[in-house]
Structure formats: C-alpha cells, structure tokens
Design a protein around this motif. Sequence first.
Motif, PDB file in Angstrom:
ATOM      1  N   HIS A 146      61.172 -66.962  50.607  1.00 31.35           N
ATOM      2  CA  HIS A 146      60.113 -66.354  49.814  1.00 31.35           C
ATOM      3  C   HIS A 146      59.739 -65.013  50.444  1.00 31.35           C
ATOM      4  CE1 HIS A 146      56.634 -65.995  47.246  1.00 31.35           C
ATOM      5  NE2 HIS A 146      55.868 -65.812  48.304  1.00 31.35           N
ATOM      6  N   GLU A 147      59.788 -64.002  49.621  1.00 33.18           N
ATOM      7  CA  GLU A 147      59.489 -62.651  50.092  1.00 33.18           C
ATOM      8  C   GLU A 147      58.143 -62.195  49.525  1.00 33.18           C
ATOM      9  OE1 GLU A 147      62.403 -59.017  50.248  1.00 33.18           O
ATOM     10  OE2 GLU A 147      61.396 -58.994  48.303  1.00 33.18           O
ATOM     11  N   TRP A 148      57.314 -61.631  50.371  1.00 34.81           N
ATOM     12  CA  TRP A 148      56.032 -61.099  49.904  1.00 34.81           C
ATOM     13  C   TRP A 148      55.671 -59.865  50.722  1.00 34.81           C
ATOM     14  CZ3 TRP A 148      51.701 -61.093  53.182  1.00 34.81           C
ATOM     15  CH2 TRP A 148      51.813 -61.859  54.352  1.00 34.81           C
ATOM     16  N   PHE A 149      54.774 -59.070  50.149  1.00 37.80           N
ATOM     17  CA  PHE A 149      54.371 -57.806  50.766  1.00 37.80           C
ATOM     18  C   PHE A 149      52.859 -57.793  50.979  1.00 37.80           C
ATOM     19  CE2 PHE A 149      58.413 -56.777  48.985  1.00 37.80           C
ATOM     20  CZ  PHE A 149      58.945 -55.783  49.789  1.00 37.80           C
ATOM     21  N   SER A 150      52.476 -57.296  52.128  1.00 40.73           N
ATOM     22  CA  SER A 150      51.048 -57.075  52.358  1.00 40.73           C
ATOM     23  C   SER A 150      50.630 -55.761  51.689  1.00 40.73           C
ATOM     24  CB  SER A 150      50.750 -57.017  53.861  1.00 40.73           C
ATOM     25  OG  SER A 150      51.463 -55.951  54.455  1.00 40.73           O
ATOM     26  N   ALA A 151      49.314 -55.605  51.486  1.00 44.15           N
ATOM     27  CA  ALA A 151      48.779 -54.413  50.817  1.00 44.15           C
ATOM     28  C   ALA A 151      47.786 -53.715  51.730  1.00 44.15           C
ATOM     29  CB  ALA A 151      48.109 -54.797  49.502  1.00 44.15           C
ATOM     30  N   VAL A 152      47.888 -52.422  51.773  1.00 43.52           N
ATOM     31  CA  VAL A 152      46.942 -51.601  52.525  1.00 43.52           C
ATOM     32  C   VAL A 152      45.804 -51.222  51.570  1.00 43.52           C
ATOM     33  CG1 VAL A 152      46.597 -49.499  53.852  1.00 43.52           C
ATOM     34  CG2 VAL A 152      48.783 -50.734  54.000  1.00 43.52           C
ATOM     35  N   VAL A 153      44.591 -51.621  51.925  1.00 41.22           N
ATOM     36  CA  VAL A 153      43.426 -51.398  51.061  1.00 41.22           C
ATOM     37  C   VAL A 153      42.514 -50.377  51.726  1.00 41.22           C
ATOM     38  CG1 VAL A 153      41.484 -52.464  49.875  1.00 41.22           C
ATOM     39  CG2 VAL A 153      43.617 -53.752  50.200  1.00 41.22           C
ATOM     40  N   SER A 154      42.240 -49.314  50.997  1.00 42.86           N
ATOM     41  CA  SER A 154      41.354 -48.248  51.482  1.00 42.86           C
ATOM     42  C   SER A 154      40.185 -48.099  50.514  1.00 42.86           C
ATOM     43  CB  SER A 154      42.111 -46.925  51.593  1.00 42.86           C
ATOM     44  OG  SER A 154      41.222 -45.862  51.920  1.00 42.86           O
ATOM     45  N   THR A 155      38.957 -48.123  51.033  1.00 45.72           N
ATOM     46  CA  THR A 155      37.748 -47.941  50.210  1.00 45.72           C
ATOM     47  C   THR A 155      36.984 -46.715  50.708  1.00 45.72           C
ATOM     48  OG1 THR A 155      36.478 -49.423  51.654  1.00 45.72           O
ATOM     49  CG2 THR A 155      37.572 -50.408  49.734  1.00 45.72           C
ATOM     50  N   GLU A 156      36.339 -46.078  49.741  1.00 43.60           N
ATOM     51  CA  GLU A 156      35.580 -44.859  50.066  1.00 43.60           C
ATOM     52  C   GLU A 156      34.384 -44.760  49.133  1.00 43.60           C
ATOM     53  OE1 GLU A 156      36.327 -40.014  50.545  1.00 43.60           O
ATOM     54  OE2 GLU A 156      37.937 -41.358  49.876  1.00 43.60           O
ATOM     55  N   TYR A 157      33.209 -44.477  49.697  1.00 46.94           N
ATOM     56  CA  TYR A 157      31.988 -44.305  48.918  1.00 46.94           C
ATOM     57  C   TYR A 157      31.021 -43.438  49.713  1.00 46.94           C
ATOM     58  CZ  TYR A 157      29.925 -47.838  51.985  1.00 46.94           C
ATOM     59  OH  TYR A 157      29.459 -48.521  53.082  1.00 46.94           O
ATOM     60  N   VAL A 158      29.970 -43.010  49.038  1.00 51.02           N
ATOM     61  CA  VAL A 158      28.946 -42.176  49.656  1.00 51.02           C
ATOM     62  C   VAL A 158      27.693 -43.016  49.844  1.00 51.02           C
ATOM     63  CG1 VAL A 158      27.481 -40.115  49.427  1.00 51.02           C
ATOM     64  CG2 VAL A 158      29.852 -40.061  48.626  1.00 51.02           C
ATOM     65  N   ASP A 159      27.229 -43.080  51.086  1.00 50.37           N
ATOM     66  CA  ASP A 159      26.024 -43.848  51.389  1.00 50.37           C
ATOM     67  C   ASP A 159      24.810 -43.094  50.831  1.00 50.37           C
ATOM     68  OD1 ASP A 159      23.958 -45.333  52.441  1.00 50.37           O
ATOM     69  OD2 ASP A 159      24.803 -45.433  54.465  1.00 50.37           O
TER      70      ASP A 159
ATOM     71  N   LYS B 155      55.508 -53.672  43.330  1.00 48.51           N
ATOM     72  CA  LYS B 155      55.131 -53.279  44.691  1.00 48.51           C
ATOM     73  C   LYS B 155      55.026 -51.756  44.731  1.00 48.51           C
ATOM     74  CE  LYS B 155      55.597 -57.619  45.615  1.00 48.51           C
ATOM     75  NZ  LYS B 155      56.073 -58.114  44.303  1.00 48.51           N
ATOM     76  N   GLU B 156      53.876 -51.296  44.292  1.00 54.66           N
ATOM     77  CA  GLU B 156      53.597 -49.865  44.244  1.00 54.66           C
ATOM     78  C   GLU B 156      52.104 -49.640  44.405  1.00 54.66           C
ATOM     79  OE1 GLU B 156      53.309 -49.270  39.410  1.00 54.66           O
ATOM     80  OE2 GLU B 156      55.271 -49.055  40.395  1.00 54.66           O
ATOM     81  N   GLY B 157      51.728 -48.403  44.655  1.00 55.06           N
ATOM     82  CA  GLY B 157      50.338 -48.090  44.895  1.00 55.06           C
ATOM     83  C   GLY B 157      49.537 -47.889  43.612  1.00 55.06           C
ATOM     84  N   ALA B 158      48.207 -47.912  43.775  1.00 52.64           N
ATOM     85  CA  ALA B 158      47.277 -47.687  42.657  1.00 52.64           C
ATOM     86  C   ALA B 158      45.969 -47.159  43.227  1.00 52.64           C
ATOM     87  CB  ALA B 158      47.052 -48.971  41.868  1.00 52.64           C
ATOM     88  N   ARG B 159      45.229 -46.448  42.355  1.00 51.36           N
ATOM     89  CA  ARG B 159      43.965 -45.867  42.810  1.00 51.36           C
ATOM     90  C   ARG B 159      42.993 -45.806  41.625  1.00 51.36           C
ATOM     91  NH1 ARG B 159      41.905 -42.270  46.721  1.00 51.36           N
ATOM     92  NH2 ARG B 159      40.361 -40.777  45.903  1.00 51.36           N
ATOM     93  N   GLY B 160      41.686 -45.999  41.911  1.00 50.25           N
ATOM     94  CA  GLY B 160      40.690 -45.900  40.863  1.00 50.25           C
ATOM     95  C   GLY B 160      39.338 -46.383  41.327  1.00 50.25           C
TER      96      GLY B 160
ATOM     97  N   THR C 175      35.582 -46.001  45.393  1.00 53.48           N
ATOM     98  CA  THR C 175      36.977 -45.721  45.054  1.00 53.48           C
ATOM     99  C   THR C 175      37.872 -46.555  45.963  1.00 53.48           C
ATOM    100  OG1 THR C 175      36.426 -43.446  44.412  1.00 53.48           O
ATOM    101  CG2 THR C 175      38.738 -43.943  44.870  1.00 53.48           C
ATOM    102  N   VAL C 176      38.826 -47.264  45.357  1.00 47.92           N
ATOM    103  CA  VAL C 176      39.765 -48.092  46.117  1.00 47.92           C
ATOM    104  C   VAL C 176      41.167 -47.531  45.936  1.00 47.92           C
ATOM    105  CG1 VAL C 176      40.108 -49.747  44.224  1.00 47.92           C
ATOM    106  CG2 VAL C 176      40.561 -50.455  46.572  1.00 47.92           C
ATOM    107  N   THR C 177      41.892 -47.522  47.026  1.00 46.61           N
ATOM    108  CA  THR C 177      43.290 -47.068  47.022  1.00 46.61           C
ATOM    109  C   THR C 177      44.155 -48.187  47.567  1.00 46.61           C
ATOM    110  OG1 THR C 177      42.598 -44.774  47.380  1.00 46.61           O
ATOM    111  CG2 THR C 177      44.903 -45.315  47.826  1.00 46.61           C
ATOM    112  N   ILE C 178      45.187 -48.534  46.813  1.00 46.54           N
ATOM    113  CA  ILE C 178      46.089 -49.632  47.185  1.00 46.54           C
ATOM    114  C   ILE C 178      47.440 -49.043  47.587  1.00 46.54           C
ATOM    115  CG2 ILE C 178      47.254 -51.726  46.399  1.00 46.54           C
ATOM    116  CD1 ILE C 178      44.952 -52.070  44.383  1.00 46.54           C
ATOM    117  N   GLY C 179      47.933 -49.447  48.751  1.00 45.13           N
ATOM    118  CA  GLY C 179      49.242 -49.009  49.222  1.00 45.13           C
ATOM    119  C   GLY C 179      50.113 -50.192  49.595  1.00 45.13           C
ATOM    120  N   VAL C 180      51.388 -49.957  49.632  1.00 40.77           N
ATOM    121  CA  VAL C 180      52.343 -51.015  49.982  1.00 40.77           C
ATOM    122  C   VAL C 180      52.394 -51.159  51.493  1.00 40.77           C
ATOM    123  CG1 VAL C 180      54.717 -51.826  49.772  1.00 40.77           C
ATOM    124  CG2 VAL C 180      53.678 -50.515  47.907  1.00 40.77           C
TER     125      VAL C 180
END
Length: 333
Positions: free
Chosen positions: A30-43, A65-70, A175-180
């Motif tokens: 079984h093959e799986w990939f972890s995801a790099v999660v980046s969050t950004e906001y203004v306090d 298995k690709e990135g996304a942002r929004g 804003t969340v950014t998803i990376g492989v």
Amino acid sequence: MAWRRRPEARGALALLALALCAPGARGRAHEWFSAVVSTEYVDPQTNRSVRSVSESGRFGDSSPKEGARGLVGVPRAEDRDPEGCEAGTRFLVPGGRGAAPWVALVARGGCTFKEKVLAAARRNASAVVLYNEERHGNLTAPMSHAGTGNIVVIMVSYPKGREIVELVQKDIPVTVTIGVGTRHVQEFISAQSVVFVAIAFITMMIISLAWLIFYYIQRFLYTGSQFGSQSHRKETKKVIGQLPVHTVKHGEKGELEDVQEVTAPESPPGGVSAADLSLMVPDGERSDAGSSESPSTSDPVPPCDASFKEDAGENTALLETGRSDAQHDGPAC
C-alpha cells in the motif's frame, strides 16, 4: 546415517523459503503520501501575520497527489452539519470573494468520505480537508473515496483541524496551502499467504522431528551393539588368561598326580567358560614346567583318543579340570 537424511531437512527448508518468496506471499503493498500543510492568517489583535508549516497531513487514496491553495471554508453553524454530509450544506468562507478558490474543512464522521467530498465539490471547493476525531489525537487515517474525481483530499489531525475551525468561526480569513510530502510504502500480508507459510513451517517441523527421532534411534542401537561386542571380547581374553597350561612330550605317560586341581573361574552370562577352551603351545615356547616331569617307560602307554592327539612333534594340551580323582587310577584319557 546423518548424511543420508540431511537432504530431507534441506528440502523442508527449501519449502519454507519457497513459501516466503512465492508471488503474493507478502500480500499487497500500500502506497500513500503525506501532505505538507501551511496556514497563514493575520492576527486581529496584533495585526501581524501568523504562518505555520508542518508535514502533518495525509492524502486520500483516490486523491490526485498534487498541491492546492485557497481560503478555508467551514460548514455554517446554523445548518448544524459540522461533518458536511448533507448535499445542500453551505460553507462559511471569510474573505472569500466571487469565484476565488477555497478549501472545505469538515470533521470526520457522520457519513462516508465520499459523501463529504461530493458535498463540498457541489459548492465548487478546490480541495477538501478532513480533520480526525478527538479520540485519535494527532493521528491521521487512510481514506477511501473512489469516484470523487480530481479534487484534492487530505486528512489532518484533530488539534490542527480545530485550530483552523476556531479561527474561521471568528470570521478570520485563513489561507491554507497543500503540498505533496513524503512517499510511504506499507506492505500487508494477506490471510492466504499467512496460511500458506504456516503450513510450510509446520511441514518442515514435522519432517525435522521425524528425522531427529530416526537418527537418534539408529545411533542408540549402533552404540549398544558396539558396547556389547567390546565387553564380550574383553571377558573372553580374561578367561583365556586364567586357563592352566601343561606341556607334555611325545610318548609321555601322562601321569597327573602332581597336577593340582584348578577351579575354572565362573564366567558371566553369555561369557566363555574355561572348560570349553583348549590352548596349543608351540614347542619353542614351552616353559620349564614341561621338562621337569620325567616320563615313565616301564608301563605300556594305552592309547588316549579323548585327551591327546599324537603328532610328529611334541604335543601340548590343556588338562581338563575336575578330573583329578580319575587320574589316580590310570592315565588321563
């Protein structure tokens, strides 16, 4: 014996190796990939940008298995559907304008992963982030959601998901950014493979045990026979060494008055008795005891067929024990 039976043991080992190396013995990978999660906001209190990055997510099994942002959107509180299972679920997206890409954040549970992803896709979400249940803590889990198309799907831990949800519910744009991330390969052993390997192992153990039992039985029998043969030879030599020897010359009368009665030693069961043995001594090896006896020629010597045999040279014979009384009446025959 051991060398003749070793091929069977080698055959059992070969059977076990074949079971382990056979196709499908290790099950499927079984093959799986972890995801790099980046969050950004203004306090809003400090008016400073806060950003965090961690490889804490996991891609779904059917997700590209690709990135996304929004911007992050969560189900509206008034709909009372935090899991986002209903087909008409609406999402709150702070800071979202028009057709800007956004990412749906929903809780695990309430329905299948596929239903959650399709409900968010109907609202034009570019990706779906699911956060795990509270009882699982910081762990993530594999997700099966076949039939959801090309939408990116990942799972994050419960603390990470709740952190983002609380910010969004306070109307703070996140804003969340998803990376492989890293590729992982996990092997599973199927039940059929386990049974096959177990049967091969049991067969090997049975063959090995039977071989050991047979080998040690044969070794025990061989050792016992060798020990008995050696003991018999030693007792025979001991009895022969205790035999009395008397040397006579040709034509000697053979008077036995001066010969002392000798008691033959008792032999153990299965041994050799002294009375059953006779020893011939060559003429050159005679002791002085034979020459000390003077032969008598006055009386005729009767033929003796039982005790002596005449020969061209001198004869040597073993005097039988227990016949001293009969020897006083005449020559020993």
